[in-house]
Design a protein around this motif. Structure first.
Motif, PDB file in Angstrom:
ATOM      1  N   GLU A   7       0.882  -1.156   0.000  1.00 23.73           N
ATOM      2  CA  GLU A   7       0.000   0.000   0.000  1.00 23.73           C
ATOM      3  C   GLU A   7       0.924   1.211   0.000  1.00 23.73           C
ATOM      4  O   GLU A   7       1.857   1.284   0.790  1.00 23.73           O
ATOM      5  CB  GLU A   7      -0.846  -0.053   1.262  1.00 23.73           C
ATOM      6  CG  GLU A   7      -1.788   1.082   1.467  1.00 23.73           C
ATOM      7  CD  GLU A   7      -2.635   0.857   2.712  1.00 23.73           C
ATOM      8  OE1 GLU A   7      -3.703   0.249   2.584  1.00 23.73           O
ATOM      9  OE2 GLU A   7      -2.192   1.267   3.796  1.00 23.73           O
ATOM     10  N   THR A   8       0.684   2.122  -0.907  1.00 25.76           N
ATOM     11  CA  THR A   8       1.478   3.351  -0.916  1.00 25.76           C
ATOM     12  C   THR A   8       0.552   4.553  -0.895  1.00 25.76           C
ATOM     13  O   THR A   8      -0.488   4.565  -1.555  1.00 25.76           O
ATOM     14  CB  THR A   8       2.443   3.393  -2.134  1.00 25.76           C
ATOM     15  OG1 THR A   8       3.324   4.491  -2.002  1.00 25.76           O
ATOM     16  CG2 THR A   8       1.711   3.501  -3.447  1.00 25.76           C
ATOM     17  N   LEU A  77       9.493   2.288  -8.224  1.00 26.91           N
ATOM     18  CA  LEU A  77       8.389   3.206  -7.941  1.00 26.91           C
ATOM     19  C   LEU A  77       8.872   4.388  -7.099  1.00 26.91           C
ATOM     20  O   LEU A  77       8.573   5.548  -7.404  1.00 26.91           O
ATOM     21  CB  LEU A  77       7.262   2.475  -7.210  1.00 26.91           C
ATOM     22  CG  LEU A  77       6.071   3.315  -6.760  1.00 26.91           C
ATOM     23  CD1 LEU A  77       5.324   3.865  -7.973  1.00 26.91           C
ATOM     24  CD2 LEU A  77       5.139   2.501  -5.883  1.00 26.91           C
ATOM     25  N   GLU A  78       9.645   4.109  -6.060  1.00 31.74           N
ATOM     26  CA  GLU A  78      10.094   5.186  -5.177  1.00 31.74           C
ATOM     27  C   GLU A  78      11.106   6.105  -5.859  1.00 31.74           C
ATOM     28  O   GLU A  78      11.142   7.299  -5.565  1.00 31.74           O
ATOM     29  CB  GLU A  78      10.631   4.595  -3.882  1.00 31.74           C
ATOM     30  CG  GLU A  78       9.494   3.988  -3.057  1.00 31.74           C
ATOM     31  CD  GLU A  78       9.900   3.528  -1.672  1.00 31.74           C
ATOM     32  OE1 GLU A  78      11.108   3.470  -1.378  1.00 31.74           O
ATOM     33  OE2 GLU A  78       8.984   3.219  -0.885  1.00 31.74           O
ATOM     34  N   ILE A  79      11.891   5.584  -6.785  1.00 33.49           N
ATOM     35  CA  ILE A  79      12.790   6.449  -7.562  1.00 33.49           C
ATOM     36  C   ILE A  79      11.962   7.435  -8.384  1.00 33.49           C
ATOM     37  O   ILE A  79      12.280   8.626  -8.461  1.00 33.49           O
ATOM     38  CB  ILE A  79      13.728   5.611  -8.462  1.00 33.49           C
ATOM     39  CG1 ILE A  79      14.797   4.937  -7.601  1.00 33.49           C
ATOM     40  CG2 ILE A  79      14.364   6.468  -9.551  1.00 33.49           C
ATOM     41  CD1 ILE A  79      15.643   3.924  -8.340  1.00 33.49           C
ATOM     42  N   GLU A  80      10.873   6.945  -8.987  1.00 32.08           N
ATOM     43  CA  GLU A  80      10.002   7.832  -9.765  1.00 32.08           C
ATOM     44  C   GLU A  80       9.315   8.874  -8.878  1.00 32.08           C
ATOM     45  O   GLU A  80       9.137  10.019  -9.287  1.00 32.08           O
ATOM     46  CB  GLU A  80       8.955   7.024 -10.548  1.00 32.08           C
ATOM     47  CG  GLU A  80       9.525   6.281 -11.720  1.00 32.08           C
ATOM     48  CD  GLU A  80      10.218   7.178 -12.738  1.00 32.08           C
ATOM     49  OE1 GLU A  80       9.676   8.253 -13.085  1.00 32.08           O
ATOM     50  OE2 GLU A  80      11.320   6.817 -13.171  1.00 32.08           O
ATOM     51  N   LEU A  91       4.862   7.190   1.121  1.00 31.83           N
ATOM     52  CA  LEU A  91       5.163   6.118   2.066  1.00 31.83           C
ATOM     53  C   LEU A  91       4.599   4.823   1.506  1.00 31.83           C
ATOM     54  O   LEU A  91       3.421   4.744   1.176  1.00 31.83           O
ATOM     55  CB  LEU A  91       4.540   6.402   3.436  1.00 31.83           C
ATOM     56  CG  LEU A  91       4.750   5.327   4.493  1.00 31.83           C
ATOM     57  CD1 LEU A  91       6.227   5.260   4.891  1.00 31.83           C
ATOM     58  CD2 LEU A  91       3.898   5.603   5.710  1.00 31.83           C
ATOM     59  N   THR A  92       5.454   3.809   1.387  1.00 30.72           N
ATOM     60  CA  THR A  92       5.034   2.495   0.909  1.00 30.72           C
ATOM     61  C   THR A  92       5.217   1.498   2.032  1.00 30.72           C
ATOM     62  O   THR A  92       6.272   1.463   2.661  1.00 30.72           O
ATOM     63  CB  THR A  92       5.865   2.065  -0.316  1.00 30.72           C
ATOM     64  OG1 THR A  92       5.733   3.052  -1.327  1.00 30.72           O
ATOM     65  CG2 THR A  92       5.390   0.724  -0.857  1.00 30.72           C
ATOM     66  N   THR A  93       4.185   0.697   2.295  1.00 33.65           N
ATOM     67  CA  THR A  93       4.260  -0.305   3.357  1.00 33.65           C
ATOM     68  C   THR A  93       3.844  -1.665   2.816  1.00 33.65           C
ATOM     69  O   THR A  93       3.031  -1.766   1.900  1.00 33.65           O
ATOM     70  CB  THR A  93       3.337   0.047   4.540  1.00 33.65           C
ATOM     71  OG1 THR A  93       2.006   0.204   4.064  1.00 33.65           O
ATOM     72  CG2 THR A  93       3.777   1.326   5.225  1.00 33.65           C
ATOM     73  N   VAL A  94       4.410  -2.719   3.410  1.00 37.15           N
ATOM     74  CA  VAL A  94       4.016  -4.088   3.103  1.00 37.15           C
ATOM     75  C   VAL A  94       2.809  -4.406   3.977  1.00 37.15           C
ATOM     76  O   VAL A  94       2.792  -4.094   5.163  1.00 37.15           O
ATOM     77  CB  VAL A  94       5.159  -5.085   3.422  1.00 37.15           C
ATOM     78  CG1 VAL A  94       4.725  -6.504   3.105  1.00 37.15           C
ATOM     79  CG2 VAL A  94       6.413  -4.722   2.672  1.00 37.15           C
ATOM     80  N   LEU A  95       1.804  -5.021   3.391  1.00 39.17           N
ATOM     81  CA  LEU A  95       0.603  -5.370   4.147  1.00 39.17           C
ATOM     82  C   LEU A  95       0.715  -6.802   4.658  1.00 39.17           C
ATOM     83  O   LEU A  95       0.996  -7.712   3.888  1.00 39.17           O
ATOM     84  CB  LEU A  95      -0.644  -5.233   3.261  1.00 39.17           C
ATOM     85  CG  LEU A  95      -0.925  -3.846   2.696  1.00 39.17           C
ATOM     86  CD1 LEU A  95      -2.171  -3.872   1.832  1.00 39.17           C
ATOM     87  CD2 LEU A  95      -1.074  -2.830   3.804  1.00 39.17           C
TER      88      LEU A  95
END
Length: 122
Positions: A7-8, A77-80, A91-95
């Motif tokens: 989830e980001t 994705l985070e580089i973009e 913020l990206t998290t693992v669910l």
């Protein structure tokens, strides 16, 4: 390798028009799809007040994206996100399994139904 659920949430600068905002969201969703991710849900939370100013701005467009992908996709994705000047924060998290269940229930609107039932009883 197996896919994990992620989830980001990212905040876009408030100076964008609706069209620019949607184009930016589509750019990130398409990037995920090109990398083989399965995009489950995209929610536009709209223009919200920030808890503290970011880049001298007090509001921003909040967007939530739920997806399944290989862990290697997250770095791309985070580089973009970092390259795009429209993105103020992300913020990206693992669910985990509990978060996945909660996200499914939230998408179905189960929590809104409970709030509506309480309002009807009052």
């Amino acid at each position: 390798m197996f896919q994990k659920s992620y989830e980001t949430v990212f905040i876009l600068t408030p100076v964008l028009s609706e069209i620019q905002m949607k184009d930016t969201v589509d750019k990130f969703v398409n990037l995920l799809k090109e990398e083989g991710a399965d995009v489950i849900n995209v929610e536009n939370w709209g223009l919200k007040k920030l808890a503290y100013p970011i880049q001298k701005k007090s509001t921003g467009f909040y967007v939530l994206v739920e997806f399944k992908s290989l862990p290697s996709v997250i770095n791309k994705l985070e580089i973009e996100f970092r390259r795009d000047e429209k993105v103020m924060r992300f913020l990206t998290t693992v669910l985990d399994k509990h978060s996945i269940i909660y996200a499914e229930r939230r998408r179905k609107g189960e929590f809104n139904k409970k709030a509506e039932a309480k309002e009807e009883q009052a």
